[in-house]
Structures are given as C-alpha cells and as structure tokens.
Design a protein around this motif. Structure first.
Motif, PDB file in Angstrom:
ATOM      1  N   ARG A   9      52.423  47.906  26.738  1.00 23.58           N
ATOM      2  CA  ARG A   9      53.174  46.831  26.101  1.00 23.58           C
ATOM      3  C   ARG A   9      53.266  45.630  27.032  1.00 23.58           C
ATOM      4  N   ASP A  10      52.733  44.494  26.565  1.00 17.96           N
ATOM      5  CA  ASP A  10      52.763  43.238  27.325  1.00 17.96           C
ATOM      6  C   ASP A  10      52.298  43.448  28.758  1.00 17.96           C
ATOM      7  N   LEU A  11      51.247  44.238  28.922  1.00 19.37           N
ATOM      8  CA  LEU A  11      50.821  44.672  30.244  1.00 19.37           C
ATOM      9  C   LEU A  11      50.095  43.552  30.983  1.00 19.37           C
ATOM     10  N   GLY A  12      50.483  43.343  32.219  1.00 24.84           N
ATOM     11  CA  GLY A  12      49.818  42.381  33.069  1.00 24.84           C
ATOM     12  C   GLY A  12      49.612  42.956  34.458  1.00 24.84           C
ATOM     13  N   VAL A  13      48.461  42.666  35.048  1.00 23.96           N
ATOM     14  CA  VAL A  13      48.154  43.127  36.402  1.00 23.96           C
ATOM     15  C   VAL A  13      47.582  41.946  37.178  1.00 23.96           C
ATOM     16  N   ASP A  14      48.276  41.563  38.234  1.00 28.12           N
ATOM     17  CA  ASP A  14      47.833  40.465  39.087  1.00 28.12           C
ATOM     18  C   ASP A  14      47.413  41.000  40.449  1.00 28.12           C
ATOM     19  N   PHE A  15      46.441  40.342  41.052  1.00 24.01           N
ATOM     20  CA  PHE A  15      46.020  40.673  42.406  1.00 24.01           C
ATOM     21  C   PHE A  15      46.114  39.421  43.274  1.00 24.01           C
ATOM     22  N   GLY A  16      46.760  39.573  44.427  1.00 20.85           N
ATOM     23  CA  GLY A  16      46.814  38.467  45.362  1.00 20.85           C
ATOM     24  C   GLY A  16      45.487  38.293  46.072  1.00 20.85           C
ATOM     25  N   LEU A  17      45.085  37.033  46.268  1.00 19.13           N
ATOM     26  CA  LEU A  17      43.822  36.699  46.919  1.00 19.13           C
ATOM     27  C   LEU A  17      44.093  35.799  48.120  1.00 19.13           C
ATOM     28  N   PRO A  18      43.133  35.702  49.032  1.00 12.71           N
ATOM     29  CA  PRO A  18      43.302  34.795  50.173  1.00 12.71           C
ATOM     30  C   PRO A  18      43.591  33.370  49.715  1.00 12.71           C
ATOM     31  N   GLY A  19      44.391  32.680  50.525  1.00  8.44           N
ATOM     32  CA  GLY A  19      44.718  31.303  50.192  1.00  8.44           C
ATOM     33  C   GLY A  19      45.847  31.173  49.196  1.00  8.44           C
ATOM     34  N   GLY A  20      46.562  32.271  48.965  1.00  3.23           N
ATOM     35  CA  GLY A  20      47.691  32.230  48.051  1.00  3.23           C
ATOM     36  C   GLY A  20      47.319  32.225  46.584  1.00  3.23           C
ATOM     37  N   ALA A  25      44.046  39.891  36.360  1.00  2.00           N
ATOM     38  CA  ALA A  25      42.996  40.783  35.869  1.00  2.00           C
ATOM     39  C   ALA A  25      43.290  41.299  34.471  1.00  2.00           C
ATOM     40  N   VAL A  26      44.555  41.571  34.198  1.00  4.73           N
ATOM     41  CA  VAL A  26      45.027  41.962  32.868  1.00  4.73           C
ATOM     42  C   VAL A  26      46.200  41.050  32.552  1.00  4.73           C
ATOM     43  N   ASP A  27      46.206  40.490  31.334  1.00  2.00           N
ATOM     44  CA  ASP A  27      47.153  39.403  31.080  1.00  2.00           C
ATOM     45  C   ASP A  27      47.700  39.476  29.659  1.00  2.00           C
ATOM     46  N   GLY A  28      48.666  40.353  29.460  1.00  2.00           N
ATOM     47  CA  GLY A  28      49.306  40.451  28.156  1.00  2.00           C
ATOM     48  C   GLY A  28      48.539  41.340  27.197  1.00  2.00           C
ATOM     49  N   VAL A  29      48.527  42.645  27.472  1.00  2.00           N
ATOM     50  CA  VAL A  29      47.778  43.589  26.639  1.00  2.00           C
ATOM     51  C   VAL A  29      48.735  44.559  25.956  1.00  2.00           C
ATOM     52  N   ASN A  30      48.571  44.694  24.658  1.00  2.00           N
ATOM     53  CA  ASN A  30      49.253  45.720  23.872  1.00  2.00           C
ATOM     54  C   ASN A  30      48.191  46.647  23.305  1.00  2.00           C
ATOM     55  N   LEU A  31      48.324  47.945  23.570  1.00  2.00           N
ATOM     56  CA  LEU A  31      47.294  48.885  23.147  1.00  2.00           C
ATOM     57  C   LEU A  31      47.914  50.266  22.966  1.00  2.00           C
ATOM     58  N   ASP A  32      47.496  50.972  21.920  1.00  2.00           N
ATOM     59  CA  ASP A  32      47.965  52.331  21.647  1.00  2.00           C
ATOM     60  C   ASP A  32      46.784  53.275  21.489  1.00  2.00           C
ATOM     61  N   THR A  55      45.304  51.103  35.394  1.00  2.00           N
ATOM     62  CA  THR A  55      46.743  50.916  35.228  1.00  2.00           C
ATOM     63  C   THR A  55      47.317  51.937  34.256  1.00  2.00           C
ATOM     64  N   LEU A  56      46.571  52.229  33.199  1.00  2.00           N
ATOM     65  CA  LEU A  56      47.016  53.257  32.254  1.00  2.00           C
ATOM     66  C   LEU A  56      47.067  54.634  32.915  1.00  2.00           C
ATOM     67  N   LEU A  57      46.224  54.854  33.916  1.00  2.00           N
ATOM     68  CA  LEU A  57      46.212  56.118  34.644  1.00  2.00           C
ATOM     69  C   LEU A  57      47.256  56.166  35.758  1.00  2.00           C
ATOM     70  N   GLY A  58      47.911  55.043  36.031  1.00  2.00           N
ATOM     71  CA  GLY A  58      48.883  55.010  37.116  1.00  2.00           C
ATOM     72  C   GLY A  58      48.254  54.782  38.473  1.00  2.00           C
ATOM     73  N   LEU A  59      46.968  54.420  38.513  1.00  2.00           N
ATOM     74  CA  LEU A  59      46.297  54.155  39.782  1.00  2.00           C
ATOM     75  C   LEU A  59      46.556  52.727  40.263  1.00  2.00           C
ATOM     76  N   GLU A  60      46.936  51.848  39.348  1.00  2.00           N
ATOM     77  CA  GLU A  60      47.394  50.506  39.683  1.00  2.00           C
ATOM     78  C   GLU A  60      48.777  50.326  39.078  1.00  2.00           C
ATOM     79  N   ARG A  61      49.627  49.605  39.763  1.00  2.00           N
ATOM     80  CA  ARG A  61      50.945  49.294  39.218  1.00  2.00           C
ATOM     81  C   ARG A  61      50.881  48.015  38.390  1.00  2.00           C
ATOM     82  N   ALA A  62      51.531  48.048  37.248  1.00  2.00           N
ATOM     83  CA  ALA A  62      51.599  46.856  36.413  1.00  2.00           C
ATOM     84  C   ALA A  62      52.470  45.807  37.088  1.00  2.00           C
ATOM     85  N   THR A  63      52.042  44.556  37.019  1.00  2.00           N
ATOM     86  CA  THR A  63      52.855  43.440  37.495  1.00  2.00           C
ATOM     87  C   THR A  63      53.899  43.070  36.452  1.00  2.00           C
TER      88      THR A  63
END
Length: 328
Positions: A9-20, A25-32, A55-63
C-alpha cells in the motif's frame, strides 16, 4: 474475489546516492496477490521490479507505505521475518547461482527445513517437495550435485527448496529467463499445476509479456517506479491503453496493434525522474501532438497512483482519462 494475502500500500523505496541525491526506485505502488492467483509484474530492466520484489520479501525496508501478509503488517524483527519468509518464498532466475555447488540436491532442499527447525520427517518432506517439483523418483536426486543436473532440473530443485516449507506465496524473479525454450514451457506448466494443487499464489517478475500471457491471471505494468496499467491479463494485453504498455505490446509476435511503436530515448535515472508525467519524455502521444488536449497536465502533473483494485482494468494516463470521460 478472494481477499488478498500479500499486499503493498502506497509503497515507496528510496536509495541515497553520493552528492545527497535520492533515487526513487519504487514510488507509490499498490499491489495485491491472492491465494491461488498469479500476478505478473512487467516492465523494462531498471523500472523497479526487483526492488519491489525485495521489499515485498522484507529484504529491503520501505521508505513509505506498508507491506502486509493477511491482516498483519510486515515486521522487521529477526523472529518476525523468519516466520514471514516461511510463507513467502523467493525463486531466483539463475538456478546455478541459487544452488551451492558443494551441496547435494537433498541438502539444498533441506536447508530451509533446518533453518526453521523443521527436522521431523525431513527425508519425507524433501522427497515430497522434489516430487511436487517434478523430480521423480525423488530419491534418485538426493545425492546429485547441481552440475550433474540439466538447467531445467536445477530450476525444479530451486522450486522444491521453496515448496518444502509449504509457502502460501512465491515471488519468482524471471523464473525461466535462463532456460532453453524447450524447458520454459515445462516450468510454466509446473507453476500452473502448483497453483491448482496448493492454492499457491505467485508474483512473477518478468520483462516478457508472452510469459505473462501464458501464466498470469492479472498483470501490472511498471514504469520508473510506478504501476501505470494493471488489470486482467487478457484485457491489458489485448486492449493496452497506456502509451508505454502499447509500445511494449506492439512488438509482440501476435500483437493486436497494427505496427510496432518505437520508444524514444532510454529509461530515465530514478534519481532524475522528469517533472510532470514521468513517461512524457518518451511518450509517442505527447511527441506527436495527439495529447495536446492534456499537454499542460502532462507537463505539470505526475501519473496518478493506481489503487490495488484487482477486478478492474486501470490506467494512469492523463490522455486516457480525458478520452474515457469523452466516451462516457
């Protein structure tokens, strides 16, 4: 329809990169995914499919947003994740890499049982999982090593390693991409049979729309971190509505569209998502002027976030929205 078992639900995953900088990578996903249902998640390489799966497997934390299994939100304690991953199993695209070359097939399949402390009747459980995966007689493969098996047999062994824990959902990342064409059909037939026999739900990650057509009940098309079209697979692939989906479908051998559509440019960097509609720089409708009635919206407003309504063919596109209103 059966209530979903795995939900985002409203899933988003962000990754920090060099230079701020930040990559969305994932930006507002709803899926069943419901029990006994196969959902295909399709799109170009780099669109966010694998990050969503992790992220669905719990290997990445949702932002942002959440993942739920049944009525319970995913929790990230070691104990909670261990219990969760017994019910939600991963099948990788490369069976050679997924199997330890120093372990026998028996030990590879039994590994999950040992991790979860399910050592009672281990031999029987391993034999049953191998048989369900199509490696029969199972005992013939107990002492075999991965290099002694064909590619299709190795993939069946990987599937057996997931089945041995009696999961409710599997997430299969390009499950037949590394296999010969002659073997692909066998593995797809196996997944369909397991769905029927075990009421097993599956999320199949793929860039191959032909595979999705062969196996899925529903399909979600992902572009630059967001689902742009989803619905019953027959509707989405025979009546594609989003310009991105139309381009993907147009190059299929039996495409319902009259001619191939060539997308301009490459998939943008997730750290540099274009302003307005994120698909606009590559959109053939916008470039040709056919979207002139909504060009201001395309330039100012991003794609809407689609709900997870599994029963409807839904599209995130400003042009489609105005066309739908005109038709009504």
């Amino acid at each position: 329809m059966t209530s979903p078992l795995l939900s985002a639900r409203d899933l988003g995953v962000d990754f920090g990169l060099p230079g701020g900088r930040t990559a969305r990578a994932v930006d507002g996903v709803n899926l069943d995914v419901a029990p006994g249902e196969i959902v295909a998640l399709a799109g170009e390489s780099g669109c966010g499919k694998t990050t969503l799966a992790r992220t669905l497997l719990g290997l990445e934390r949702a932002t942002r947003g959440s993942v739920s299994f049944g009525d319970e939100p995913l929790r990230y304690s070691t104990k909670a994740l261990k219990a969760y991953r017994r019910k939600v199993q991963l099948i990788l695209q490369d069976p050679t890499g997924a199997l330890n070359p120093r372990h026998t097939i028996y030990d590879a399949v039994a590994e999950g049982l040992r991790i979860h402390g399910l050592v009672d009747d281990e031999t029987e459980r391993v034999a049953d999982a191998l048989a369900r995966a199509g490696l029969r007689p199972a005992e013939k493969f107990f002492l075999s090593y991965p290099h002694e098996l064909s590619g299709g047999q190795r993939q069946r062994a990987v599937i057996a390693g997931a089945l041995v824990l009696d999961p409710s959902i599997i997430i299969a990342d390009e499950p037949v991409a590394s296999l010969d064409a002659s073997v692909r059909g066998e593995i797809l037939a196996l997944l369909l049979r397991l769905r029927e026999e075990m009421d097993l739900g599956a999320l199949v990650i793929t860039h191959d729309l032909g595979l999705a057509w062969s196996i899925a009940d529903r399909i979600a098309i992902m572009y630059l971190g967001r689902i742009v079209e989803q619905g019953p697979v027959e509707q989405v692939l025979t009546e594609p509505r989003h310009p991105y989906t139309r381009a993907l479908v147009s190059v299929l051998p039996d495409s319902p569209l009259p001619k191939p559509i060539v997308l301009s440019g490459e998939l943008p960097d997730a750290a540099k998502i274009p302003g307005g509609c994120r698909f606009r720089p590559r959109c053939q409708e916008y470039a040709s002027g056919r979207a002139s009635a909504v060009s201001d919206q395309c330039e100012r407003e991003d794609l809407e976030v689609l709900s997870a309504d599994a029963s409807r063919h839904r599209v995130a596109c400003h042009l489609h929205r105005i066309e739908r209103r005109a038709a009504a």
